[in-house]
Design an enzyme around this catalytic site. Sequence first.
Site, mmCIF file in Angstrom:
data_model
loop_
_atom_site.group_PDB
_atom_site.id
_atom_site.type_symbol
_atom_site.label_atom_id
_atom_site.label_comp_id
_atom_site.label_asym_id
_atom_site.label_seq_id
_atom_site.Cartn_x
_atom_site.Cartn_y
_atom_site.Cartn_z
ATOM 1 N N ASP A 89 29.251 -25.862 135.105
ATOM 2 C CA ASP A 89 29.584 -27.051 134.969
ATOM 3 C C ASP A 89 30.075 -27.115 133.168
ATOM 4 O O ASP A 89 28.880 -27.093 132.490
ATOM 5 C CB ASP A 89 28.555 -27.921 135.404
ATOM 6 C CG ASP A 89 28.630 -29.412 134.813
ATOM 7 O OD1 ASP A 89 29.651 -29.846 134.173
ATOM 8 O OD2 ASP A 89 27.713 -30.357 135.500
ATOM 9 N N ASN A 104 27.065 -9.477 129.242
ATOM 10 C CA ASN A 104 27.540 -10.287 130.476
ATOM 11 C C ASN A 104 26.977 -11.683 130.470
ATOM 12 O O ASN A 104 26.033 -11.964 129.583
ATOM 13 C CB ASN A 104 27.275 -9.605 131.716
ATOM 14 C CG ASN A 104 25.734 -9.668 132.108
ATOM 15 O OD1 ASN A 104 25.334 -10.414 132.344
ATOM 16 N ND2 ASN A 104 25.342 -8.374 132.582
ATOM 17 N N TYR A 125 15.375 -29.671 131.399
ATOM 18 C CA TYR A 125 16.526 -30.121 132.178
ATOM 19 C C TYR A 125 17.825 -30.363 131.632
ATOM 20 O O TYR A 125 17.915 -31.214 130.789
ATOM 21 C CB TYR A 125 16.059 -31.266 133.097
ATOM 22 C CG TYR A 125 17.010 -31.655 134.176
ATOM 23 C CD1 TYR A 125 17.517 -30.937 135.342
ATOM 24 C CD2 TYR A 125 17.791 -32.640 133.976
ATOM 25 C CE1 TYR A 125 18.234 -31.241 136.221
ATOM 26 C CE2 TYR A 125 18.775 -33.075 134.835
ATOM 27 C CZ TYR A 125 19.118 -32.318 136.125
ATOM 28 O OH TYR A 125 20.082 -32.583 136.781
ATOM 29 N N LYS A 147 21.574 -29.519 137.090
ATOM 30 C CA LYS A 147 20.983 -28.570 138.348
ATOM 31 C C LYS A 147 21.862 -27.268 138.047
ATOM 32 O O LYS A 147 22.774 -27.167 137.666
ATOM 33 C CB LYS A 147 21.185 -29.215 139.726
ATOM 34 C CG LYS A 147 20.113 -29.054 140.571
ATOM 35 C CD LYS A 147 18.446 -29.374 140.012
ATOM 36 C CE LYS A 147 17.721 -29.048 140.955
ATOM 37 N NZ LYS A 147 16.353 -28.944 140.324
HETATM 38 P P1 13P Z 1 24.992 -31.392 137.655
HETATM 39 O O1 13P Z 1 23.882 -30.424 137.757
HETATM 40 O O2 13P Z 1 25.943 -31.318 138.879
HETATM 41 O O3 13P Z 1 25.523 -31.378 136.436
HETATM 42 O O4 13P Z 1 24.152 -32.696 138.120
HETATM 43 C C1 13P Z 1 23.126 -33.114 137.097
HETATM 44 C C2 13P Z 1 22.679 -34.509 137.507
HETATM 45 O O5 13P Z 1 21.569 -34.936 136.957
HETATM 46 C C3 13P Z 1 23.228 -35.486 138.470
HETATM 47 O O6 13P Z 1 22.479 -36.591 138.700
HETATM 48 MG MG MG Z 2 27.195 -31.969 135.617
HETATM 49 MG MG MG Z 3 26.982 -29.488 139.024
#
Ligand code: 13P
Ligand code: MG
Ligand code: MG
Length: 390
Positions: free
Chosen positions: A20, A113, A246, A249
Amino acid sequence: MSQFKKGTLMKITLSAIKADVGSIGGHTKPTTKMLNEARNCINKAIQEGLIADGLVTHTGDDIALLMSHTHGSDNHDIHQFAWKTFLRASDFAQECGCYGAGQDLLVSAPSGNVRGAGPGVAEITFEYNQKEPRPAESFMVFAADKCDPGAYNLPIYLAFADPMYCAGLMLPNMIRGFSFEIIDMSYRGEEQDKIIVLDAPEDNYKIAALLRDNERFGIKNIYSRTYGQQAVAISTDRLHLIAGKYTGKDDPIALVRNQGMFPAPEEIISPFAKAHFVGGNARGSHTMPLMPVPINTAASGIYCIPIVSALGFSLNKELKFSDFYVDFFDNPAWDLVRLKAQEKALEMRSQGWSGPAMLPYSELEYSGFKETITDLISKFSIKDRSYTKP
Ligand code: 13P
Ligand code: MG
Ligand code: MG
């Protein structure tokens, strides 16, 4: 030019690498410019002979690069190419003011890598000569958004270890079962992983005992016990462990070889009809069902309902695969499952923050929720049992 002559044994690698690196108006989807830039990079790499073929897709806000080549798994040049491609795409994200530009590029410049640097990696290297027991190479790629790698634990276990979901397991070329390489995702060594190998079907209860914990244990690889060939590779990085907080995800990608000595695609996708509950969703902190969607779908459902795409490919003798593919979840057969996922999602969301609707504290402790909770915990005090509010 043909990459190999029929009958000549040759090592081939499929690399699926996703990240992402920014998205429009929240965590929804990359811009067309970002995807086009990644496609330009792939075309250049084909022209220069680094890769034989490549495809760029997105699932929610994650860009996936799928490549065929002959350099083996964990190859420096392939991984550096993927990293630079994501950097180029993130420049465009930055230019457009996209949310989370460069989000999954967690180190400044990986020397080798990209494993452990943020992008999710699934790679399989195998020998291929278009002869028995593998006269044709058929494979698929799953890409999931708004969830962790454990999202694949249940469906992939059912496809490779349970004849209720995969009757093919009773056939002579699969009846000896599959070896599951399971990773303890809580371990973070510099160069090492913490792995256990368990054999289905005799270890099925033990495999289930680990895989029930989607946050800690994940399927990393699966091998045929009859042929020794690798069937599955799944990216298992937990981004909060790399970043220490965090950042988004994990959104895992999986490569799955199918047919012949492996389960058929219809057997592999059937457990996804459960729309089972997984961790992730809004702020990566909730529990929601995993909804199968067509490729290049934006993540725009309520509370970021987790989504998964599934493409099927055939590899030709020039190692080309990108000209035609089947989009398994882009079919009316999956509409009912999508509806079911929505219903399950609404049901779970109706209880807001309570109990299983949100993830346990161990998952939240890397997010901003930790500060709120820690602050409140520090304000608790020990009181006499006879205490009454003054
Ligand atoms: P992503 O991991 O897809 O960027 O989503 C993060 C998120 O906190 C969505 O609410
Ligand atoms: Mg995202
Ligand atoms: Mg994502």
